[in-house]
Design a protein around this motif. Structure first.
Motif, PDB file in Angstrom:
ATOM      1  N   ILE A  12      -8.103   8.254  -5.755  1.00 46.05           N
ATOM      2  CA  ILE A  12      -9.412   7.699  -5.398  1.00 46.05           C
ATOM      3  C   ILE A  12      -9.547   6.277  -5.944  1.00 46.05           C
ATOM      4  O   ILE A  12     -10.056   5.378  -5.270  1.00 46.05           O
ATOM      5  CB  ILE A  12     -10.540   8.595  -5.941  1.00 46.05           C
ATOM      6  N   LEU A  13      -9.039   6.072  -7.154  1.00 50.31           N
ATOM      7  CA  LEU A  13      -9.208   4.775  -7.811  1.00 50.31           C
ATOM      8  C   LEU A  13      -8.339   3.693  -7.167  1.00 50.31           C
ATOM      9  O   LEU A  13      -8.790   2.555  -6.991  1.00 50.31           O
ATOM     10  CB  LEU A  13      -8.853   4.916  -9.293  1.00 50.31           C
ATOM     11  N   ALA A  14      -7.110   4.047  -6.802  1.00 52.41           N
ATOM     12  CA  ALA A  14      -6.186   3.039  -6.260  1.00 52.41           C
ATOM     13  C   ALA A  14      -6.730   2.341  -5.011  1.00 52.41           C
ATOM     14  O   ALA A  14      -6.734   1.107  -4.946  1.00 52.41           O
ATOM     15  CB  ALA A  14      -4.823   3.666  -5.983  1.00 52.41           C
ATOM     16  N   PRO A  15      -7.204   3.074  -3.990  1.00 48.88           N
ATOM     17  CA  PRO A  15      -7.748   2.377  -2.819  1.00 48.88           C
ATOM     18  C   PRO A  15      -8.975   1.525  -3.141  1.00 48.88           C
ATOM     19  O   PRO A  15      -9.179   0.471  -2.538  1.00 48.88           O
ATOM     20  CB  PRO A  15      -8.114   3.525  -1.859  1.00 48.88           C
TER      21      PRO A  15
ATOM     22  N   GLN B  43       0.826  -1.201   0.000  1.00 48.23           N
ATOM     23  CA  GLN B  43       0.000   0.000   0.000  1.00 48.23           C
ATOM     24  C   GLN B  43       0.865   1.257   0.000  1.00 48.23           C
ATOM     25  O   GLN B  43       0.582   2.215  -0.720  1.00 48.23           O
ATOM     26  CB  GLN B  43      -0.931   0.019   1.220  1.00 48.23           C
ATOM     27  N   ILE B  44       1.900   1.264   0.831  1.00 50.48           N
ATOM     28  CA  ILE B  44       2.802   2.415   0.868  1.00 50.48           C
ATOM     29  C   ILE B  44       3.408   2.664  -0.506  1.00 50.48           C
ATOM     30  O   ILE B  44       3.415   3.792  -1.020  1.00 50.48           O
ATOM     31  CB  ILE B  44       3.917   2.192   1.913  1.00 50.48           C
ATOM     32  N   ALA B  45       3.916   1.586  -1.122  1.00 52.86           N
ATOM     33  CA  ALA B  45       4.566   1.721  -2.423  1.00 52.86           C
ATOM     34  C   ALA B  45       3.582   2.181  -3.491  1.00 52.86           C
ATOM     35  O   ALA B  45       3.880   3.090  -4.283  1.00 52.86           O
ATOM     36  CB  ALA B  45       5.198   0.387  -2.825  1.00 52.86           C
ATOM     37  N   ALA B  46       2.392   1.577  -3.517  1.00 53.84           N
ATOM     38  CA  ALA B  46       1.408   1.907  -4.541  1.00 53.84           C
ATOM     39  C   ALA B  46       0.986   3.368  -4.452  1.00 53.84           C
ATOM     40  O   ALA B  46       1.001   4.095  -5.452  1.00 53.84           O
ATOM     41  CB  ALA B  46       0.189   0.995  -4.411  1.00 53.84           C
ATOM     42  N   LEU B  47       0.620   3.829  -3.257  1.00 56.15           N
ATOM     43  CA  LEU B  47       0.129   5.194  -3.104  1.00 56.15           C
ATOM     44  C   LEU B  47       1.233   6.228  -3.314  1.00 56.15           C
ATOM     45  O   LEU B  47       1.002   7.291  -3.903  1.00 56.15           O
ATOM     46  CB  LEU B  47      -0.508   5.374  -1.730  1.00 56.15           C
TER      47      LEU B  47
ATOM     48  N   ARG C 285      -7.576   0.873   3.132  1.00 57.10           N
ATOM     49  CA  ARG C 285      -8.199   1.856   4.004  1.00 57.10           C
ATOM     50  C   ARG C 285      -7.545   3.210   3.770  1.00 57.10           C
ATOM     51  O   ARG C 285      -6.478   3.305   3.167  1.00 57.10           O
ATOM     52  CB  ARG C 285      -8.058   1.440   5.478  1.00 57.10           C
ATOM     53  N   ASP C 286      -8.170   4.279   4.270  1.00 55.37           N
ATOM     54  CA  ASP C 286      -7.624   5.628   4.113  1.00 55.37           C
ATOM     55  C   ASP C 286      -6.220   5.714   4.709  1.00 55.37           C
ATOM     56  O   ASP C 286      -5.963   5.238   5.815  1.00 55.37           O
ATOM     57  CB  ASP C 286      -8.541   6.642   4.797  1.00 55.37           C
ATOM     58  N   GLN C 287      -5.324   6.346   3.970  1.00 49.84           N
ATOM     59  CA  GLN C 287      -3.925   6.392   4.389  1.00 49.84           C
ATOM     60  C   GLN C 287      -3.629   7.451   5.446  1.00 49.84           C
ATOM     61  O   GLN C 287      -2.564   7.434   6.067  1.00 49.84           O
ATOM     62  CB  GLN C 287      -3.006   6.633   3.178  1.00 49.84           C
ATOM     63  N   GLY C 288      -4.534   8.408   5.635  1.00 50.39           N
ATOM     64  CA  GLY C 288      -4.344   9.429   6.667  1.00 50.39           C
ATOM     65  C   GLY C 288      -3.616  10.660   6.151  1.00 50.39           C
ATOM     66  O   GLY C 288      -2.900  10.619   5.155  1.00 50.39           O
ATOM     67  N   LEU C 289      -3.799  11.776   6.855  1.00 47.52           N
ATOM     68  CA  LEU C 289      -3.221  13.046   6.434  1.00 47.52           C
ATOM     69  C   LEU C 289      -1.697  13.042   6.510  1.00 47.52           C
ATOM     70  O   LEU C 289      -1.026  13.664   5.686  1.00 47.52           O
ATOM     71  CB  LEU C 289      -3.771  14.188   7.298  1.00 47.52           C
TER      72      LEU C 289
END
Length: 268
Positions: free
Chosen positions: A28-31, A5-9, A37-41
């Motif tokens: 929006i599409l990737a998650p 998830q870290i790498a993708a986003l 889940r939401d990655q956070g601010l």
């Protein structure tokens, strides 16, 4: 977040911040596609920092020259140069998004973030990009811009407040419309991204500091996200500027049309 998830986003942010294909549509599409889940601010801040460091690193020679000439021009015997004038053009181009961002902040953070708006903007704003890539004069460099033209590009950039528009896409469109070459349009767009990313990253940071959600994820996650965003953004800028005169905007236009269609299908 797990490593994937870290790498993708982070890579999505690093690439789409500078390619004319809309970062908001992809984030929006990737998650949705990967069931994240939401990655956070805090993670948003980290990847923005990585993207910012990439563009500053790539244009470090130009930025140092612009800063030196700009401050020298402010002295009693200061002489204006093309580098010092470029600073003013970037400032002028940044003013509209400041004004309209403040004016329409509630709408930008609310109703405009719907997938329908993002899908429509992804498709609609691909069309002028295609048109001006084909019909623009493409005979000027970025240093030839005057203050009126800088404001025009700034007004176009304000349209990027609509999610799905693509900040780089709409500013490149405006620059092509004004007769800049593809490479010059991209260079000005990338330099213009520096104050824009600073402002957007600053707003997200303020939300983080003033909000109550705290830091989500470890410092290791945030550092990895920033590094991956930096590397992907740096590679993206380098390849884009090397290839853009040869390949043009058509591949990105086609990609946007396909992406917008996919988003519309997800709505149904």
């Amino acid at each position: 977040m797990d490593l994937l998830q870290i790498a993708a986003l982070a890579i999505v942010q690093g690439l789409t911040e500078f390619l004319p294909i809309s970062s908001s549509a992809h984030l929006i599409l990737a998650p949705l596609l990967l069931d994240y889940r939401d990655q956070g601010l805090a993670f948003d801040v980290a990847v923005h920092v990585g993207s910012l460091l990439a563009v500053v690193s790539y244009f470090r020679v130009e930025i140092l020259s612009m800063a030196r000439d700009f401050f020298a021009s402010l002295g009693p015997k200061g002489v204006s140069s093309k580098s010092s004038r470029m600073v003013w053009m970037i400032v002028l181009s940044t003013l509209p998004i400041l004004f309209f961002g403040k004016l329409f902040m509630a709408q930008v953070q609310g109703d405009l973030r719907s997938m329908a708006v993002i899908a429509a903007a992804t498709v609609v704003f691909a069309l002028p990009l295609f048109w001006w890539d084909r019909h623009g004069a493409q005979e000027r460099d970025e240093f030839s811009l005057g203050w009126r033209e800088a404001l025009i590009i700034g007004l176009f950039q304000a349209l990027a407040l609509i999610p799905g528009t693509s900040r780089s896409g709409i500013t490149i469109t405006a620059a092509l419309m004004l007769g800049l070459t593809r490479a010059a349009a991209a260079r000005f767009s990338f330099l213009l991204s520096i104050p824009t990313i600073l402002m957007s990253g600053g707003l997200v940071t303020m939300e983080l500091l003033l909000g109550d959600q705290g830091i989500q994820g470890t410092w290791g996650d945030l550092l990895l996200g920033a590094v991956l965003a930096f590397l992907s953004a740096l590679g993206c800028i380098h390849l884009f500027l090397r290839l853009i005169e040869r390949i043009g905007m058509l591949p990105f236009v086609i990609y946007r049309l396909l992406l917008g269609t996919l988003l519309f299908l997800l709505i149904l």
